[in-house]
Design an enzyme around this catalytic site. Structure first.
Site, short mmCIF file in Angstrom:
data_model
loop_
_atom_site.label_atom_id
_atom_site.label_comp_id
_atom_site.label_asym_id
_atom_site.label_seq_id
_atom_site.Cartn_x
_atom_site.Cartn_y
_atom_site.Cartn_z
N PRO A 133 71.61 27.35 31.28
CG PRO A 133 71.14 27.95 29.08
CD PRO A 133 70.97 26.83 30.06
CG MET A 134 70.71 30.46 34.97
SD MET A 134 70.57 30.12 36.75
CE MET A 134 71.94 28.97 36.97
CB CYS A 155 65.10 34.39 27.12
SG CYS A 155 65.66 35.84 28.06
CG ASN A 202 64.08 24.71 33.80
OD1 ASN A 202 64.00 25.76 33.19
ND2 ASN A 202 64.74 24.62 34.93
N GLY A 203 62.07 23.92 36.25
CA GLY A 203 61.19 24.78 37.03
C GLY A 203 60.98 24.29 38.44
CG ASP A 204 58.92 26.01 40.97
OD1 ASP A 204 59.59 27.03 40.73
OD2 ASP A 204 57.68 26.01 41.05
N GLY A 250 68.20 25.49 37.21
CA GLY A 250 68.64 26.86 37.04
C GLY A 250 68.86 27.55 38.37
NE ARG A 251 64.15 30.93 39.24
CZ ARG A 251 63.02 31.06 39.92
NH1 ARG A 251 62.86 32.07 40.77
NH2 ARG A 251 62.03 30.19 39.78
#
Length: 407
Positions: free
Chosen positions: A41-42, A132, A236-238, A260-261
């Site tokens: 979720p973003m 967050c 999660n991450g990178d 995510g991103r």
């Protein structure tokens, strides 16, 4: 002209590999996710329009797509029946399973919000936000700051699980490593979530202090996997590519990934991910014309999401332009014009003026947006003095429930 997702679908048969799938399906309570990939979720990004594009891309490979989580909604806003909050937890008929994320700092309010979502059949899965890093959240004791107060964290997870259980809705937890390297909480929090009946835990392998800077420490995902043994652990991450996702699960033992991103401006990444986790080599490499068609479809979906309000849909689309065009040979004037688009007709005209160009390779890949730098976490005064809450703090937190939605 073909859309990016159509291109993914068309290319898949001729690039299929006979390799074995990387992971088995992901089991989250009663929900089986064939492709163990979750869209994170973003705020301002993962609304129904963007989720539709990501889901279509994942499905274009011929596999069941992953789990696509809506923007974070605050528990207070849901309990107060805020119009925008209810819009956030409204899903399209093709979205299944439906996944919502809730944020809150008061166990009773979080429980009431989850009861609304589950009891009214608004979603099939609820995720709790404990990751967050945004100051307006952490300064209230929420998001990535909250697990430091272990009993408060326990009570929120417990109330959410109790509220959802009668309706067969699984509850999961998403968190960070901790506030900073001196105040790590993720191992304890993961075990608490497991004990209180959470169906899975996801770890963004950074601290609140790191925000999005530096590199995610994937080793912490492996440590969490060792500590939490009866429910899935997601990393999660990178994750900027499908190859990153496969490497993460192989290095950490994670049961799936949260992206995510890395998908901002690249909904077709979910085609790559679905293919990769099923042992296939297909990777989508859209031309500029194909990207333009995806942007136009995104715009149409945004207008629909805002109930036909063309101006609002276009304004919300603007933030995506730089992400979509990363690496492509598009001049500054054209980029600026697209970032100021206000009508569907303008969008069509400006996209048509871009012409076409081949996929630019690595220039279009890698990190999206700004990573920024480490930041001193914004916390309530005296937050780090104790792991426990006294009566005064409990009362203050009930008053601190944010009324806004979407992060």
């Amino acid at each position: 002209m073909t859309t990016t997702t159509e291109t993914a679908s068309a290319r898949t048969p001729e690039h299929r590999s006979s390799g074995e799938r990387v992971l088995p399906p992901l089991q989250i309570g009663p929900i089986t996710v064939d492709t163990p990939v979750v869209l994170a979720p973003m705020a301002g990004v993962t609304n129904r329009a963007f989720r539709t594009l990501c889901r279509e891309a994942g499905a274009s490979t011929g596999h069941d797509p992953g789990l696509y989580v809506a923007e974070m909604v605050t528990s207070r806003a849901l309990v107060e029946r805020n119009v925008e909050a209810l819009r956030i937890v409204t899903f399209g008929p093709e979205e299944t399973p439906r996944s919502a994320q809730v944020y809150g700092v008061d166990p009773a309010t979080v429980g009431a919000a989850v009861r609304i979502i589950a009891g009214e059949g608004r979603a099939d899965h609820v995720d709790l936000n404990f990751g967050c890093p945004v100051p307006k959240v952490t300064r209230k004791g929420g998001g990535g700051a909250l697990p430091w107060k272990r009993q408060l964290f326990t009570d929120i997870v417990r109330e959410a699980v109790r509220a959802a259980a009668p309706h067969g809705v699984p509850v999961t937890v998403k968190m960070r490593k901790g506030i900073d390297e001196e105040h790590l909480t993720y191992l304890e929090a993961g075990q608490i979530a497991e004990r209180e009946g959470a169906a899975a835990v996801a770890l963004h392998a950074r601290t609140v202090a790191q925000h999005y800077s530096g590199e995610a420490e994937w080793e912490s995902i492996a440590r969490l996997k060792e500590a939490v043994t009866t429910i899935p652990v997601l990393g999660n991450g990178d994750i900027w590519s499908a190859d990153d996702a496969v490497r993460m699960v192989r290095e950490t033992g994670a049961d799936g990934v949260v992206v995510g991103r890395g998908c901002q401006g690249r909904p077709w990444l979910f085609a790559d991910l679905a293919a990769a986790f099923h042992g296939e080599t297909v990777r989508v490499q859209p031309t500029l014309r194909e990207v333009a068609e995806t942007i136009y479809r995104h715009g149409e979906l945004m207008i629909d999401y805002f109930d036909g309000d063309e101006g609002k849909g276009m304004r919300d689309l603007r933030k995506h332009m730089a992400w979509y065009l990363k690496g492509y040979a598009v001049g500054g004037e054209a980029r600026h014009a697209l970032a100021m688009v206000s009508t569907r007709a303008e969008l069509r005209e400006r996209l048509d003026a871009l012409g076409d160009a081949p996929y630019p390779g690595e220039a279009a890949e890698g990190q999206r947006g700004r990573a920024g730098s480490p930041k001193t976490p914004h916390l309530p005064y005296g937050w780090l003095d104790s792991r426990e809450l006294d009566a005064e703090w409990e009362a203050r937190l009930r008053e601190a429930e944010l009324s806004v939605s979407g992060g």
